[in-house]
Design a protein around this motif. Structure first.
Motif, PDB file in Angstrom:
ATOM      1  N   LYS A  62      20.516  11.737  94.977  1.00  0.00           N
ATOM      2  CA  LYS A  62      19.929  12.488  93.871  1.00  0.00           C
ATOM      3  C   LYS A  62      19.027  13.599  94.395  1.00  0.00           C
ATOM      4  CE  LYS A  62      17.144  11.940  89.675  1.00  0.00           C
ATOM      5  NZ  LYS A  62      16.390  10.997  88.820  1.00  0.00           N
ATOM      6  N   ARG A  63      18.205  13.269  95.399  1.00  0.00           N
ATOM      7  CA  ARG A  63      17.321  14.276  95.967  1.00  0.00           C
ATOM      8  C   ARG A  63      18.112  15.364  96.682  1.00  0.00           C
ATOM      9  NH1 ARG A  63      12.129  12.252  99.115  1.00  0.00           N
ATOM     10  NH2 ARG A  63      11.940  14.528  99.108  1.00  0.00           N
ATOM     11  N   ALA A  64      19.174  14.950  97.378  1.00  0.00           N
ATOM     12  CA  ALA A  64      20.020  15.931  98.069  1.00  0.00           C
ATOM     13  C   ALA A  64      20.688  16.862  97.061  1.00  0.00           C
ATOM     14  CB  ALA A  64      21.070  15.216  98.913  1.00  0.00           C
ATOM     15  N   ASP A  65      21.150  16.293  95.942  1.00  0.00           N
ATOM     16  CA  ASP A  65      21.767  17.128  94.900  1.00  0.00           C
ATOM     17  C   ASP A  65      20.758  18.118  94.336  1.00  0.00           C
ATOM     18  OD1 ASP A  65      24.194  15.879  95.189  1.00  0.00           O
ATOM     19  OD2 ASP A  65      23.896  14.478  93.531  1.00  0.00           O
ATOM     20  N   GLU A  66      19.532  17.654  94.143  1.00  0.00           N
ATOM     21  CA  GLU A  66      18.499  18.534  93.601  1.00  0.00           C
ATOM     22  C   GLU A  66      18.179  19.660  94.590  1.00  0.00           C
ATOM     23  OE1 GLU A  66      15.344  15.812  92.870  1.00  0.00           O
ATOM     24  OE2 GLU A  66      16.137  15.128  90.933  1.00  0.00           O
ATOM     25  N   LEU A  67      18.058  19.296  95.880  1.00  0.00           N
ATOM     26  CA  LEU A  67      17.784  20.312  96.897  1.00  0.00           C
ATOM     27  C   LEU A  67      18.944  21.293  97.029  1.00  0.00           C
ATOM     28  CD1 LEU A  67      16.149  18.112  99.686  1.00  0.00           C
ATOM     29  CD2 LEU A  67      15.001  19.794  98.235  1.00  0.00           C
TER      30      LEU A  67
END
Length: 380
Positions: free
Chosen positions: A259-264
């Protein structure tokens, strides 16, 4: 039951565990001779199927010597139709492999069916995931997966027959607790995920295809975790109910990291879309294989992102006059000397229009220590 392998594809879920099931039938009255085996067993053990047909293969041939007496004692245990054993086997190559085994003793017979679950490849996958966790700012902490046997009852409940220690920890129970009462995994599934799980179970029962799912289960009261589940029909109970052999692995932190990677990644794409200049990122070893590209880059070459990806594989070299081979070597030579490069060449943009560009590049070091190229094209 056929041997089944759950393989992970590079562009989908690298968190998947890889499990292989192997079948054989032994005769306990004949020195544990293997009287029947599937192709997966023969291939795994490095034994030619003809030797099995000729009766020249024995279970002692593959069990690690230190485990033989323990295994034979368990297999010969009286009044036990089903036996579950963990032990080591030795492949023809000499490799020592830890397996989970379920054994079914046939009634009025000295024969016994063994189903091995080879989880050695899952350990390899765990090591790969650990490496990826370090590359993702050490956000992912893998937990050993749980092995489970559960029976699907006629009213579609998943009654647990066996859980290893890791499985007990995963589901917030203990072997003593679930053995004293009917323990049902279906009651732990998150309400929003139940439909997809029941559909997958139904399909596996009808077709025999393995299950490869990610869904949420309750670990403690009102606390849900994400699990990767790989499962397949192991056998059928005396009442005809299918029994599944499943491997559960907690992937909550992987989901959080994704999720964090997608956001970044979304932030990076937005930044690149609004960045002035035909900018793109590329690999050091393949200077024309682009990663992220800016909006001005797309407008310069005339192809949309999807067209550039589908037609040219994101390879900018394929738009140059000579495929980019000589240009790539020139870029790498300049980079090795000073960490920068600047060359000029002709690009064939959409509509067969040729333009002359200046390609300026610089090496940048990322947070995880890896190096990449940040590049800009300028029309001249």
């Amino acid at each position: 039951m056929k041997g089944v392998s759950h393989h992970v594809t590079e562009n989908t879920d690298d968190s998947a565990y890889e499990v292989e099931f192997l079948n054989c039938v032994i005769d306990k009255a004949d020195d544990y001779r293997v009287v029947e085996a599937d192709s997966h067993f023969a291939e795994f053990a490095g034994i030619h199927p003809s030797k099995i047909k000729q009766g020249k293969v024995f279970l002692t041939d593959i069990i690690e010597p230190a485990d033989r007496q323990y295994v034979f004692d368990r297999l010969c245990k009286k009044s036990s139709k089903y036996v579950y054993i963990d032990f080591n086997i030795i492949k023809k190559s000499g490799e020592r492999v830890f397996i989970h085994c379920s054994a079914q003793n046939f009634e009025n017979s000295k024969q016994c069916r063994l189903v091995f679950a080879d989880v050695s490849k899952s350990r390899e996958k765990a090591r790969e995931l650990s490496e990826r966790a370090r590359e993702a700012n050490h956000l992912i902490d893998l937990v050993t997966g749980g092995v489970c046997l559960f029976k699907v009852t006629p009213d579609m409940h998943f009654d647990v027959l066996y859980l290893n220690n890791a499985g007990c920890r995963l589901f917030g129970t203990s072997k003593e607790s679930y053995s004293r009462r009917v323990y049902r995994i279906d009651e732990l599934i998150h309400p929003e995920d139940k439909t997809v799980v029941f559909q997958a179970i139904g399909k596996a029962m009808a077709t025999g295809e393995p299950i490869d799912l990610e869904y949420r289960v309750m670990a403690h009261r009102d606390e849900f975790i994400w699990c990767k589940c790989n499962a397949a029909v192991n056998k059928y109970d005396s009442d005809g109910s299918p029994v599944f052999h499943a491997m559960f692995t907690e992937i909550t932190r992987i989901k959080q990291a994704e999720k964090r990677a997608d956001e970044l990644n979304e932030k990076l794409l937005n930044l690149m879309e609004n960045l002035t200049g035909a900018v793109f990122f590329a690999e050091l070893e393949n200077p024309f294989l682009t990663d992220v590209v800016s909006g001005d880059f797309v407008r310069l070459i005339g192809y949309s992102r999807s067209e550039f990806s589908n037609r040219f594989g994101n390879d900018l070299g394929r738009l140059t006059e000579n495929g980019g081979a000589g240009l790539a070597e020139e870029i790498k030579a300049q980079i090795s000397k000073g960490g920068r490069a600047e060359i000029e060449y002709t690009l064939k943009t959409k509509g067969a229009k040729s333009i002359r560009v200046r390609d300026s590049r610089k090496v940048v070091t990322q947070q995880d220590g890896t190096r990449t190229l940040i590049c800009e094209l300028e029309k001249i």
